[in-house]
Design an enzyme around this catalytic site. Structure first.
Site, PDB file in Angstrom:
ATOM      1  N   GLU A  77      -6.859  -1.639  -6.706  1.00 34.01           N
ATOM      2  CA  GLU A  77      -6.049  -0.773  -7.556  1.00 34.01           C
ATOM      3  C   GLU A  77      -5.042  -1.636  -8.308  1.00 34.01           C
ATOM      4  O   GLU A  77      -4.308  -2.412  -7.680  1.00 34.01           O
ATOM      5  CB  GLU A  77      -5.310   0.268  -6.705  1.00 34.01           C
ATOM      6  CG  GLU A  77      -6.249   1.243  -6.029  1.00 34.01           C
ATOM      7  CD  GLU A  77      -5.554   2.221  -5.094  1.00 34.01           C
ATOM      8  OE1 GLU A  77      -6.117   3.296  -4.847  1.00 34.01           O
ATOM      9  OE2 GLU A  77      -4.450   1.918  -4.608  1.00 34.01           O
ATOM     10  N   SER A  94       0.826  -1.205   0.000  1.00 37.12           N
ATOM     11  CA  SER A  94       0.000   0.000   0.000  1.00 37.12           C
ATOM     12  C   SER A  94       0.860   1.253   0.000  1.00 37.12           C
ATOM     13  O   SER A  94       0.357   2.342  -0.238  1.00 37.12           O
ATOM     14  CB  SER A  94      -0.946   0.005   1.206  1.00 37.12           C
ATOM     15  OG  SER A  94      -0.204  -0.144   2.385  1.00 37.12           O
ATOM     16  N   HIS A 127      -3.511  -3.723  -5.326  1.00 34.06           N
ATOM     17  CA  HIS A 127      -3.735  -3.204  -3.972  1.00 34.06           C
ATOM     18  C   HIS A 127      -5.186  -3.358  -3.527  1.00 34.06           C
ATOM     19  O   HIS A 127      -6.073  -2.674  -4.035  1.00 34.06           O
ATOM     20  CB  HIS A 127      -3.306  -1.718  -3.925  1.00 34.06           C
ATOM     21  CG  HIS A 127      -3.457  -1.101  -2.576  1.00 34.06           C
ATOM     22  ND1 HIS A 127      -3.821   0.211  -2.386  1.00 34.06           N
ATOM     23  CD2 HIS A 127      -3.298  -1.623  -1.333  1.00 34.06           C
ATOM     24  CE1 HIS A 127      -3.879   0.462  -1.089  1.00 34.06           C
ATOM     25  NE2 HIS A 127      -3.574  -0.628  -0.433  1.00 34.06           N
ATOM     26  N   ASN A 154      -5.318   6.149  -1.173  1.00 31.50           N
ATOM     27  CA  ASN A 154      -4.567   6.738  -0.061  1.00 31.50           C
ATOM     28  C   ASN A 154      -4.054   8.140  -0.387  1.00 31.50           C
ATOM     29  O   ASN A 154      -3.747   8.917   0.505  1.00 31.50           O
ATOM     30  CB  ASN A 154      -3.411   5.834   0.367  1.00 31.50           C
ATOM     31  CG  ASN A 154      -3.913   4.660   1.189  1.00 31.50           C
ATOM     32  OD1 ASN A 154      -5.011   4.709   1.735  1.00 31.50           O
ATOM     33  ND2 ASN A 154      -3.138   3.601   1.254  1.00 31.50           N
TER      34      ASN A 154
HETATM   35  P1  NAI Z   1      -0.478  -9.530   8.586  1.00 34.66           P
HETATM   36  O1  NAI Z   1       0.597  -9.195   9.544  1.00 34.66           O
HETATM   37  O2  NAI Z   1      -1.849  -9.874   9.077  1.00 34.66           O
HETATM   38  O3  NAI Z   1       0.001 -10.772   7.680  1.00 34.66           O
HETATM   39  C1  NAI Z   1       1.234 -10.868   7.088  1.00 34.66           C
HETATM   40  C2  NAI Z   1       1.596 -12.331   6.948  1.00 34.66           C
HETATM   41  O4  NAI Z   1       2.763 -12.437   6.146  1.00 34.66           O
HETATM   42  C3  NAI Z   1       1.923 -13.005   8.273  1.00 34.66           C
HETATM   43  O5  NAI Z   1       1.171 -14.189   8.378  1.00 34.66           O
HETATM   44  C4  NAI Z   1       3.419 -13.291   8.181  1.00 34.66           C
HETATM   45  O6  NAI Z   1       3.794 -14.491   8.841  1.00 34.66           O
HETATM   46  C5  NAI Z   1       3.628 -13.405   6.697  1.00 34.66           C
HETATM   47  N1  NAI Z   1       4.982 -13.097   6.257  1.00 34.66           N
HETATM   48  C6  NAI Z   1       5.760 -12.066   6.634  1.00 34.66           C
HETATM   49  N2  NAI Z   1       6.919 -12.093   5.951  1.00 34.66           N
HETATM   50  C7  NAI Z   1       6.867 -13.162   5.112  1.00 34.66           C
HETATM   51  C8  NAI Z   1       7.734 -13.683   4.132  1.00 34.66           C
HETATM   52  N3  NAI Z   1       8.926 -13.145   3.901  1.00 34.66           N
HETATM   53  N4  NAI Z   1       7.336 -14.757   3.447  1.00 34.66           N
HETATM   54  C9  NAI Z   1       6.149 -15.332   3.684  1.00 34.66           C
HETATM   55  N5  NAI Z   1       5.274 -14.870   4.603  1.00 34.66           N
HETATM   56  C10 NAI Z   1       5.631 -13.797   5.299  1.00 34.66           C
HETATM   57  O7  NAI Z   1      -0.527  -8.310   7.562  1.00 34.66           O
HETATM   58  P2  NAI Z   1      -1.732  -7.842   6.600  1.00 34.66           P
HETATM   59  O8  NAI Z   1      -2.563  -6.864   7.318  1.00 34.66           O
HETATM   60  O9  NAI Z   1      -2.371  -9.051   6.034  1.00 34.66           O
HETATM   61  O10 NAI Z   1      -0.953  -7.023   5.463  1.00 34.66           O
HETATM   62  C11 NAI Z   1      -0.047  -7.667   4.610  1.00 34.66           C
HETATM   63  C12 NAI Z   1       0.362  -6.765   3.475  1.00 34.66           C
HETATM   64  O11 NAI Z   1      -0.761  -6.196   2.837  1.00 34.66           O
HETATM   65  C13 NAI Z   1       1.262  -5.590   3.817  1.00 34.66           C
HETATM   66  O12 NAI Z   1       2.229  -5.490   2.810  1.00 34.66           O
HETATM   67  C14 NAI Z   1       0.384  -4.367   3.760  1.00 34.66           C
HETATM   68  O13 NAI Z   1       0.988  -3.209   3.374  1.00 34.66           O
HETATM   69  C15 NAI Z   1      -0.597  -4.783   2.689  1.00 34.66           C
HETATM   70  N6  NAI Z   1      -1.871  -4.139   2.903  1.00 34.66           N
HETATM   71  C16 NAI Z   1      -2.460  -4.167   4.139  1.00 34.66           C
HETATM   72  C17 NAI Z   1      -3.689  -3.563   4.346  1.00 34.66           C
HETATM   73  C18 NAI Z   1      -4.338  -3.617   5.696  1.00 34.66           C
HETATM   74  O14 NAI Z   1      -5.309  -2.865   5.905  1.00 34.66           O
HETATM   75  N7  NAI Z   1      -3.885  -4.441   6.616  1.00 34.66           N
HETATM   76  C19 NAI Z   1      -4.388  -2.861   3.253  1.00 34.66           C
HETATM   77  C20 NAI Z   1      -3.709  -2.950   1.985  1.00 34.66           C
HETATM   78  C21 NAI Z   1      -2.502  -3.526   1.842  1.00 34.66           C
END
Ligand code: NAI
Length: 506
Positions: free
Chosen positions: A154, A121, A142, A192
């Site tokens: 997006e 994001s 996104h 955003n």
């Molecule tokens: P989260 O923390 O709930 O989940 C992330 C997951 O990725 C975790 O299960 C973690 O173990 C895993 N992980 C981390 N590094 C890893 C790697 N190198 N290889 C494999 N797995 C790995 O985070 P969430 O909220 O799901 O967000 C994830 C991504 O989505 C971020 O990049 C964020 O910027 C993007 N995003 C998040 C939004 C939100 O509102 N939470 C909205 C739009 C985009």
């Protein structure tokens, strides 16, 4: 229906990855889930199974379809298990080096035609792709949280992304019921970036002591139809999420004044007063419910003074009609009598400036925001200037509340509250069109779906009239001398020519 990508990999199965996997399975893809944390992918599969089960029990999904979706999920134990994927979407931690490393590893295992997509994001898609052998196959994809409910995505082209890759990703998103919007790789992409106006300008208004948080929220809800006021919204998103976004976009645009964050949120974040989730934000929360301060009561006024309206008032005829409807005694002479309440209705200027320029007695001068048709709003907003006498303020408040409509009285400010916030939102959107971040149509669509605004920012500008928005901004620049209010050339040209903000050039 043939799905665009028969096998889709999802890496990172937290809140976002899980939602993306759900959509991919519902679009008919086989989905392979991988997470670096042991057991996390299986947990996501179990959670999705129970989601589909619940949907089918509630009759919202055919049980056979729910079962098919469940059957299409698989857990990968290592990245090479994603070798046969036609698309891999990552939703891992938001770090450039970690995302680059993941895509480099993926390039080693997937086939040459496999498309790679990042759910970042805030990072640059071009920068993530720079680490790849074939950056043309990587695009931004996104999604918004929660993915199944926020039905917009997006699709972001980095400098080297192939247009076909974006086209197919857009087509795929339609298969799972999302609306794709196309964005160039610019800070904040569409939603955003366009969302910068609402909170930051409201924070400025509060920071100048124009009104308290609850009053600003009431005004923007009741006058413009926003579902949540800016402070309610920030409490819900929490400042540990929204303040860093404000800072990041500001910095990425090299300290562009339009996006300047506020010391209010910086301090609140430092103090842990981040919002609803900690029970303390712009509002206090008891059992999860915001404690909203009561509105100031309508003052009791025995005899109302006669009212004189400035000849320069915005919507002057409508204001006269409103005063008649409220039973006011209206003065029509060229100048006000010595006992009259003097009304001004500025666009962008403050009440003080008008009183000075029009040589009106400031002690009796009160402003009313007439930017919008009174009939189309649920609240009237009045502003005093530093010299306004309390009997005149009370008389104006009582008069405009006579028909039972809500009235807020705020301190003097160029543009009241709604004019400032709306003009800022429209100006930022116009500037995004100027920069070619996306098409005007996609901008309005993305903001309506992604932020839940009552209408897109450009449609908002058209409703108020581009020339009026322009006037508000020019006048606010005069009042504040602040470059953040300088109008975008996109708005200036359309405002000057009387063209719609969505008018497409030949
Ligand atoms: P989260 O923390 O709930 O989940 C992330 C997951 O990725 C975790 O299960 C973690 O173990 C895993 N992980 C981390 N590094 C890893 C790697 N190198 N290889 C494999 N797995 C790995 O985070 P969430 O909220 O799901 O967000 C994830 C991504 O989505 C971020 O990049 C964020 O910027 C993007 N995003 C998040 C939004 C939100 O509102 N939470 C909205 C739009 C985009």
């Amino acid at each position: 229906m043939q799905t665009v990508y028969r096998i889709c990999g999802v890496v990172g199965t937290g809140a976002m990855g899980r939602g993306i996997a759900q959509m991919a399975a519902q679009a008919g893809s086989e989905v392979i889930l991988f997470d670096a944390q042991e057991g996390a992918a299986q947990k996501a599969v179990d959670a999705l199974r129970s989601t589909w089960l619940k949907l089918s029990e509630k009759g919202k999904m055919d049980p056979a379809v729910a079962q098919n979706c469940t059957d299409r999920l698989r857990v990968a134990t290592s990245l090479p298990d994603l070798a046969e994927c036609h698309l891999v979407i990552e939703a891992i931690v938001e770090r450039l080096d970690v995302k680059q490393r993941l895509f480099q590893q993926l390039e080693e295992v997937v086939g040459p035609d496999c498309v790679l997509a990042t759910n970042t994001s805030s990072l640059s898609v071009t920068a993530i792709g720079a680490a790849l052998k074939h950056p043309s196959r990587l695009a931004g994809y996104h999604f918004f949280n929660p993915v199944p409910l926020m039905r917009v995505v997006e699709v972001i082209a980095g400098l080297k992304t192939s247009p076909q890759v974006c086209q197919k990703l857009a087509e795929y998103s339609r298969q799972f019921g999302h609306t794709p919007v196309s964005a160039q790789d610019t800070p904040g992409f569409i939603v955003n970036h366009a969302g910068r106006g609402y909170g930051t300008e409201a924070l400025r208004v509060a920071g100048e002591q124009v009104a308290d948080f609850a009053t600003i929220d009431r005004i923007l809800r009741d006058q413009m139809g926003f579902r949540l006021g800016p402070f309610e919204l920030m409490d819900l998103t929490a400042l540990d999420v929204s303040h860093p976004v404000m800072e990041s976009i500001y910095r990425q645009y090299y300290d562009e004044p339009r996006y300047r964050p506020s010391v209010i949120t910086a301090q609140r974040l430092a103090g842990g007063v981040v919002g609803k989730k900690v029970g303390d934000g712009f509002y206090a929360y008891v059992d999860g419910l915001a404690q909203i301060p009561a509105e100031p009561p309508v003052p009791q006024v025995d005899t109302l003074p006669p009212v004189w309206v400035s000849p320069k008032a915005a919507r002057r005829q409508e204001l006269y009609q409103l005063l008649k409807d409220l039973g006011a005694s209206i003065e029509t002479a060229a100048a006000p009598s010595s006992s009259a309440l003097i009304l001004v209705a500025p666009l962008g200027l403050d009440v003080t400036t008008l009183a000075a320029v029009e040589r009106l007695d400031p002690a009796r001068t009160v402003g009313i925001d007439m930017m919008l048709d009174d009939k189309a709003t649920r609240r009237r907003v009045l502003a005093t200037n530093p010299a306004t006498r309390s009997d005149m303020r009370n008389a104006a408040h009582a008069l405009f509340a006579r028909d039972g409509k809500a009235v807020s009285v705020v301190r003097d400010s160029g543009g009241f509250v709604t004019q400032r916030v709306v003009a800022t939102i429209v100006n930022i959107a116009a500037d995004m069109c100027q920069q070619g971040v996306c098409s005007p149509a996609d901008l309005d669509l993305a903001v309506t779906l992604g932020l839940g605004y009552p209408m897109g920012p450009l449609a908002m500008g058209d409703r108020i009239g581009p020339a009026n928005v322009l006037e508000i901004l020019f006048n606010m620049q005069t009042v504040y001398g602040d470059p953040r209010y300088r109008p975008s050339p996109w708005l200036r040209r359309r405002g000057a020519l009387g063209l719609s903000l969505t008018h497409e050039e030949a």
